[in-house]
Design a protein around this motif. Structure first.
Motif, PDB file in Angstrom:
ATOM      1  N   ARG A  21       0.826  -1.196   0.000  1.00 19.78           N
ATOM      2  CA  ARG A  21       0.000   0.000   0.000  1.00 19.78           C
ATOM      3  C   ARG A  21       0.863   1.250   0.000  1.00 19.78           C
ATOM      4  NH1 ARG A  21      -4.187   2.041   4.699  1.00 19.78           N
ATOM      5  NH2 ARG A  21      -3.709   4.193   4.286  1.00 19.78           N
ATOM      6  N   ASN A  22       0.343   2.310  -0.582  1.00 18.84           N
ATOM      7  CA  ASN A  22       0.992   3.615  -0.480  1.00 18.84           C
ATOM      8  C   ASN A  22       0.304   4.402   0.631  1.00 18.84           C
ATOM      9  OD1 ASN A  22      -1.471   4.391  -1.869  1.00 18.84           O
ATOM     10  ND2 ASN A  22      -0.436   6.274  -2.430  1.00 18.84           N
ATOM     11  N   CYS A 135      -6.253   9.473   0.801  1.00 21.30           N
ATOM     12  CA  CYS A 135      -6.660   8.295   0.028  1.00 21.30           C
ATOM     13  C   CYS A 135      -5.438   7.395  -0.111  1.00 21.30           C
ATOM     14  CB  CYS A 135      -7.131   8.688  -1.375  1.00 21.30           C
ATOM     15  SG  CYS A 135      -8.593   9.710  -1.442  1.00 21.30           S
ATOM     16  N   ALA A 136      -5.672   6.142  -0.469  1.00 19.50           N
ATOM     17  CA  ALA A 136      -4.555   5.219  -0.671  1.00 19.50           C
ATOM     18  C   ALA A 136      -4.953   4.132  -1.657  1.00 19.50           C
ATOM     19  CB  ALA A 136      -4.134   4.585   0.660  1.00 19.50           C
ATOM     20  N   ALA A 137      -3.931   3.498  -2.215  1.00 26.30           N
ATOM     21  CA  ALA A 137      -4.127   2.401  -3.161  1.00 26.30           C
ATOM     22  C   ALA A 137      -3.278   1.208  -2.735  1.00 26.30           C
ATOM     23  CB  ALA A 137      -3.739   2.848  -4.568  1.00 26.30           C
ATOM     24  N   PHE A 138      -3.618   0.066  -3.281  1.00 25.96           N
ATOM     25  CA  PHE A 138      -2.911  -1.183  -3.005  1.00 25.96           C
ATOM     26  C   PHE A 138      -2.424  -1.795  -4.307  1.00 25.96           C
ATOM     27  CE2 PHE A 138      -5.813  -0.558   0.497  1.00 25.96           C
ATOM     28  CZ  PHE A 138      -5.091  -0.964   1.611  1.00 25.96           C
ATOM     29  N   LEU A 152       2.488  -2.663 -11.444  1.00 27.76           N
ATOM     30  CA  LEU A 152       2.533  -1.280 -10.985  1.00 27.76           C
ATOM     31  C   LEU A 152       2.652  -1.237  -9.470  1.00 27.76           C
ATOM     32  CD1 LEU A 152      -0.388   0.112 -13.173  1.00 27.76           C
ATOM     33  CD2 LEU A 152       2.060   0.353 -13.600  1.00 27.76           C
ATOM     34  N   SER A 153       3.330  -0.248  -8.953  1.00 25.52           N
ATOM     35  CA  SER A 153       3.419  -0.068  -7.505  1.00 25.52           C
ATOM     36  C   SER A 153       2.134   0.590  -7.011  1.00 25.52           C
ATOM     37  CB  SER A 153       4.615   0.816  -7.145  1.00 25.52           C
ATOM     38  OG  SER A 153       4.357   2.160  -7.529  1.00 25.52           O
TER      39      SER A 153
END
Length: 182
Positions: A21-22, A135-138, A152-153
């Motif tokens: 996660r970022n 917000c965040a992405a995985f 992709l990271s």
């Protein structure tokens, strides 16, 4: 009137199934925004994803709101089972009832429920600000083997989702800009 829309900031997103996660401080930033909204007496709407997928981390204890953004008495809770907080829910009617014309959106995850809800909100005529650092992405499903390219990271996924939304569906901005407004 501007409402804060907190999307799917739930315990189930701590499950390792989502991958790397970022933005590990997204929940903290969302909590600061929430305190800001509460302090001004502005509308707050919490969205919770209740998955219908067997084995999903977003059921049972995983459906609980994270403590940084837990609702208090009187705040609206919208429950959904699809990516958009507008589909199959009373969100639009609730926003109309409250006289909301603009939304400030944050939550999990950037390329999924946050993006889908942001796009629909803009298409429905709401002015939308999307708070990039809340917000965040995985990396789950980040394997782009369909085209032979590298995975992709989480940071790349997050940034790409924001880039696709900025200017057309939302004004992407940091929480500091919102918190500095009078």
């Amino acid at each position: 009137m501007n409402a804060l829309l907190l999307i799917d900031i739930q315990a189930g997103f701590d499950d390792p199934v989502w991958g790397e996660r970022n933005n590990p401080s997204a929940e903290e930033r969302a909590g600061v925004l929430l305190a800001h909204w509460r302090g001004r007496g502005l509308p707050v709407i919490h969205v919770r994803h209740l998955s219908t997928t067997p084995g999903s981390p977003l059921v049972g204890a995983g459906a609980a709101f994270k403590p940084q953004v837990a609702p208090i008495s009187g705040e609206t809770i919208i429950e959904k089972s699809v990516n958009s907080a507008f589909i199959g829910t009373s969100l639009h009617e609730e926003l109309q009832r409250l006289g909301v014309t603009d939304l400030t959106i944050c939550g999990l995850t950037t390329p999924h429920c946050v993006s889908t809800t942001t796009r629909m909100a803009a298409n429905m005529g709401y002015g939308v600000r999307l708070v990039e650092d809340a917000c965040a992405a995985f990396t789950a499903n980040a394997d782009v083997s369909f085209d032979g390219g590298p995975a992709l990271s989480a940071a790349e996924i997050h940034r790409s989702a924001l880039a696709h939304l900025h200017g057309e569906f939302a004004q992407v901005c940091p929480s500091s800009g919102i918190l500095s407004e009078n």
